[in-house]
Each structure stands twice: as structure tokens, then as C-alpha cells.
Scaffold this active site. Sequence first.
Site, PDB file in Angstrom:
ATOM      1  N   ARG A 231       0.843  -1.193   0.000  1.00  0.00           N
ATOM      2  CA  ARG A 231       0.000   0.000   0.000  1.00  0.00           C
ATOM      3  C   ARG A 231       0.880   1.245   0.000  1.00  0.00           C
ATOM      4  NH1 ARG A 231      -3.600  -2.387  -1.751  1.00  0.00           N
ATOM      5  NH2 ARG A 231      -5.721  -2.664  -0.985  1.00  0.00           N
ATOM      6  N   GLU A 260      -3.638   7.693  -4.661  1.00  0.00           N
ATOM      7  CA  GLU A 260      -4.012   7.198  -6.000  1.00  0.00           C
ATOM      8  C   GLU A 260      -5.315   7.846  -6.459  1.00  0.00           C
ATOM      9  OE1 GLU A 260      -4.121   2.946  -5.620  1.00  0.00           O
ATOM     10  OE2 GLU A 260      -2.029   2.850  -5.023  1.00  0.00           O
ATOM     11  N   HIS A 278      -1.394   0.459  -9.996  1.00  0.00           N
ATOM     12  CA  HIS A 278      -2.046  -0.458  -9.041  1.00  0.00           C
ATOM     13  C   HIS A 278      -2.701  -1.636  -9.783  1.00  0.00           C
ATOM     14  CE1 HIS A 278      -4.147  -0.675  -4.853  1.00  0.00           C
ATOM     15  NE2 HIS A 278      -3.931  -1.888  -5.346  1.00  0.00           N
TER      16      HIS A 278
HETATM   17  P1  NAP Z   1      -1.615 -11.322   4.664  1.00  0.00           P
HETATM   18  O1  NAP Z   1      -1.500 -12.741   4.292  1.00  0.00           O
HETATM   19  O2  NAP Z   1      -2.536 -10.920   5.768  1.00  0.00           O
HETATM   20  O3  NAP Z   1      -0.148 -10.796   5.005  1.00  0.00           O
HETATM   21  C1  NAP Z   1       0.111  -9.508   5.523  1.00  0.00           C
HETATM   22  C2  NAP Z   1       1.482  -9.539   6.167  1.00  0.00           C
HETATM   23  O4  NAP Z   1       1.829  -8.215   6.555  1.00  0.00           O
HETATM   24  C3  NAP Z   1       1.500 -10.408   7.410  1.00  0.00           C
HETATM   25  O5  NAP Z   1       2.494 -11.375   7.230  1.00  0.00           O
HETATM   26  C4  NAP Z   1       1.874  -9.442   8.539  1.00  0.00           C
HETATM   27  O6  NAP Z   1       2.888 -10.080   9.284  1.00  0.00           O
HETATM   28  C5  NAP Z   1       2.470  -8.251   7.834  1.00  0.00           C
HETATM   29  N1  NAP Z   1       2.286  -6.982   8.541  1.00  0.00           N
HETATM   30  C6  NAP Z   1       3.266  -6.115   8.847  1.00  0.00           C
HETATM   31  N2  NAP Z   1       2.772  -5.039   9.439  1.00  0.00           N
HETATM   32  C7  NAP Z   1       1.469  -5.225   9.537  1.00  0.00           C
HETATM   33  C8  NAP Z   1       0.438  -4.440  10.101  1.00  0.00           C
HETATM   34  N3  NAP Z   1       0.664  -3.240  10.657  1.00  0.00           N
HETATM   35  N4  NAP Z   1      -0.802  -4.941  10.046  1.00  0.00           N
HETATM   36  C9  NAP Z   1      -1.045  -6.137   9.496  1.00  0.00           C
HETATM   37  N5  NAP Z   1      -0.092  -6.918   8.946  1.00  0.00           N
HETATM   38  C10 NAP Z   1       1.150  -6.454   8.975  1.00  0.00           C
HETATM   39  O7  NAP Z   1      -2.059 -10.443   3.417  1.00  0.00           O
HETATM   40  P2  NAP Z   1      -1.689 -10.669   1.875  1.00  0.00           P
HETATM   41  O8  NAP Z   1      -2.767 -11.412   1.203  1.00  0.00           O
HETATM   42  O9  NAP Z   1      -0.300 -11.155   1.777  1.00  0.00           O
HETATM   43  O10 NAP Z   1      -1.787  -9.141   1.365  1.00  0.00           O
HETATM   44  C11 NAP Z   1      -0.908  -8.178   1.878  1.00  0.00           C
HETATM   45  C12 NAP Z   1      -1.276  -6.799   1.366  1.00  0.00           C
HETATM   46  O11 NAP Z   1      -0.905  -6.670   0.007  1.00  0.00           O
HETATM   47  C13 NAP Z   1      -2.763  -6.452   1.361  1.00  0.00           C
HETATM   48  O12 NAP Z   1      -3.244  -6.086   2.643  1.00  0.00           O
HETATM   49  C14 NAP Z   1      -2.812  -5.302   0.393  1.00  0.00           C
HETATM   50  O13 NAP Z   1      -2.587  -4.083   1.064  1.00  0.00           O
HETATM   51  C15 NAP Z   1      -1.647  -5.597  -0.544  1.00  0.00           C
HETATM   52  N6  NAP Z   1      -2.121  -5.991  -1.887  1.00  0.00           N
HETATM   53  C16 NAP Z   1      -1.801  -5.207  -2.942  1.00  0.00           C
HETATM   54  C17 NAP Z   1      -2.233  -5.558  -4.209  1.00  0.00           C
HETATM   55  C18 NAP Z   1      -1.883  -4.720  -5.416  1.00  0.00           C
HETATM   56  O14 NAP Z   1      -2.636  -4.744  -6.379  1.00  0.00           O
HETATM   57  N7  NAP Z   1      -0.767  -4.007  -5.401  1.00  0.00           N
HETATM   58  C19 NAP Z   1      -3.025  -6.685  -4.394  1.00  0.00           C
HETATM   59  C20 NAP Z   1      -3.318  -7.466  -3.295  1.00  0.00           C
HETATM   60  C21 NAP Z   1      -2.861  -7.106  -2.041  1.00  0.00           C
HETATM   61  P3  NAP Z   1       2.943  -9.883  10.851  1.00  0.00           P
HETATM   62  O15 NAP Z   1       1.601 -10.276  11.377  1.00  0.00           O
HETATM   63  O16 NAP Z   1       4.056 -10.772  11.277  1.00  0.00           O
HETATM   64  O17 NAP Z   1       3.253  -8.438  11.063  1.00  0.00           O
END
Ligand code: NAP
Length: 320
Positions: A231, A260, A278
Site C-alpha cells: 500500500r 491514487e 495499481h
Molecule cells: P496477509 O496474508 O494478511 O499478510 C500480511 C502480512 O503483513 C502479514 O504477514 C503481517 O505479518 C504483515 N504486517 C506487517 N505489518 C502489519 C500491520 N501493521 N498490520 C497487518 N499486517 C502487517 O495479506 P496478503 O494477502 O499477503 O496481502 C498483503 C497486502 O498486500 C494487502 O493487505 C494489500 O494491502 C496488498 N495488496 C496489494 C495488491 C496490489 O494490487 N498491489 C493486491 C493485493 C494485495 P505480521 O503479522 O508478522 O506483522
Amino acid sequence: MAQPLILLANTAMPIVENGLAQHFKLRKAYETPEMDTSALAAEVQGVTLFQVPIDAAFLDKFPNLKIVANFSVGYDCVDTEACAARNIMVTNTPDVLTEEVADTAIGLMISAVRQFGGAERWVQSGQWASKGPYPLSPGTLRGRTLGVYGLGSIGKAIAKRAEAFGMSICYHGRSRQMGVDYAYCETLVELAECCDTVMVATPGTPENQNAISDDVLKALGANGVLVNIGRGSVVDEPALIRALDGGIILGAGLDVFANEPHVPPALLNCGNVVVLPHIGSASIYTRDAMGQLVVDNLVSWFETGKAVTPVPETAHLQGK
Ligand code: NAP
């Protein structure tokens, strides 16, 4: 039983609209601007959205709202605390987009390290023919270490791909993960010191706003590349611009931005910055899978009282 009324907060893909139409009455907020003040507002039981702010003021307009179905895995635009306080379920679309987003992240990383953006502009502008070969890229993937900030579903899928490129991996998150062999770094500065390529794959939350700061970029160093697939709010953009301008880091690959669709002009048309609009999950294949999950969440919630993919903040809620 009367079909619940679902409000589409913004334009939805055909798979969402057609899928929902088989089970629910639908209204499109963008075609019914007076919707939230009309008598119909009291009938709305579900909302679907894609990157639309859903705050307490929005929720107050729909007194019988039961579920907010987000077409995205990141749900920073939804006030989940306000939803939970009103017993409103919030769902997102995890997992079905993980591989697509990881592919995009790897493409962005290679583009940033090897400066494909500038190289493509070189061809498009006719400079290959008029000036000759594009300058050699100062960066290479050879010998690079990837530091993943947010080793969740997407972070792990990126790390797995990066291993295949021969990269070493380390990571930082709020805590060390059991059963993960990659080196854990206690702080973001430590992560940046341990690697030369930081990959942001976290959600955007109030706690990690501007987490990629001057100090982190300084620790990343002159051969360092920042890639952001998470993000925009996680990166302090003015600090990033200073670091790129001043040679504090080598380059950046950015799919997401703080405001954005507005991108700071200083990040545009730079040889050492690759920007994408994005598009992490934006293939028809993956967006269809996300759309189907939005439909499945709404159908399941109203038929069984359980959501398929509730966000953690509302996972305790039951619909029936
Ligand atoms: P996920 O499985 O929930 O993983 C999020 C990771 O972020 C967790 O391992 C968590 O680890 C870590 N983290 C660090 N700081 C955090 C905080 N303050 N709050 C929550 N988690 C934190 O999610 P995911 O499916 O991998 O997706 C991750 C993110 O990618 C989404 O939330 C979204 O913002 C982004 N995304 C972007 C796109 C795009 O088009 N660019 C598409 C999809 C997703 P810890 O719990 O150890 O901290």
C-alpha cells in the site's frame, strides 16, 4: 422470504453483478445518487465496494446493513472497528489473488533493478535508432538479497519466486514466524541493512504509515531498490523522492501510491523509477476469481450466517 437489497458502491464486474442478481435485489449507488437519503436506504442489507471509503458516517445512513463485501484483499478503506461495533460483517478476497500479485511484484522488481521503464521509453521515443544502445543498467539481480516487509500470503509467494532467481531472503513483520527459515530482522532499519532490495507486501494500517522512512532508505544504501506492491501509505513518498534524487538508493518499483490515482510528478519519467497503476491483481482471470468470492461471501452470509472469508476484525460475528 424477500430478497435482501445489496448496494453496489461502485461499478462491479459482470461476474459480480450477474452473480448477485440471481440471489438479491441490486441498486447501484452511482446510478442512484439520492440512495442514502431515500426510504430505500433502510432496505440495504449488503454493500459491495472496490476501494471506496466506508466510514462510520456511511454506515449510519444504512441502519439495517449486515455485511460489507470488499473486492480486494486490502481493506484499509473500510472502518472495520465501526463495522464490528454495529455487528456488520466485513469480507475481503484473500488467496485467490496471491499468485497474480506475486508475479506482478517480481516483474516490477526486475524492471526496477534493470531499469526496463527507461529502456522502454528509449525505444518508444526513437532514441535507440538516433542515439544507439540504452546505457548499461547499474543494477543486477545477481547476488541480490530480498528483504520482504510483510511475509504473509503474498510476501511468501514473492519470496518463493525470488529464491528461484538465486536471491537470498530475509524478512520483517510484527513478529518472527514459526517454521520459516528466512532470516528474521527485528526492525525495518535492520531489514534494510541486511538486504539491498526491500519488497513492501504489508497492508496499509495507521501503525505502519510512512514506515519506509528516511532512515530505512538510508540503511538500504546506494545499491538499494525499493519495491512497493502493498500500500502507498506505507512509504514516506517525500523521503523516497529525496532518496532517489540524492542517490541514497538506486531505484524503485511502485505499483501503489499514497494518493491514487495521483502520482507525485517527481516519480514520473525517471530512469530509475518504474511505476504501475495499481495492477497487482488486475488480470481478467484473477479479478473474476475475486468477483466470484465477493458473490460467495454475500450468498453464504445470507443463507448460512457465515462468511467465506471474513476479515479478522469481524470473524467472530454470526449472521443467523
Ligand atoms: P496477509 O496474508 O494478511 O499478510 C500480511 C502480512 O503483513 C502479514 O504477514 C503481517 O505479518 C504483515 N504486517 C506487517 N505489518 C502489519 C500491520 N501493521 N498490520 C497487518 N499486517 C502487517 O495479506 P496478503 O494477502 O499477503 O496481502 C498483503 C497486502 O498486500 C494487502 O493487505 C494489500 O494491502 C496488498 N495488496 C496489494 C495488491 C496490489 O494490487 N498491489 C493486491 C493485493 C494485495 P505480521 O503479522 O508478522 O506483522
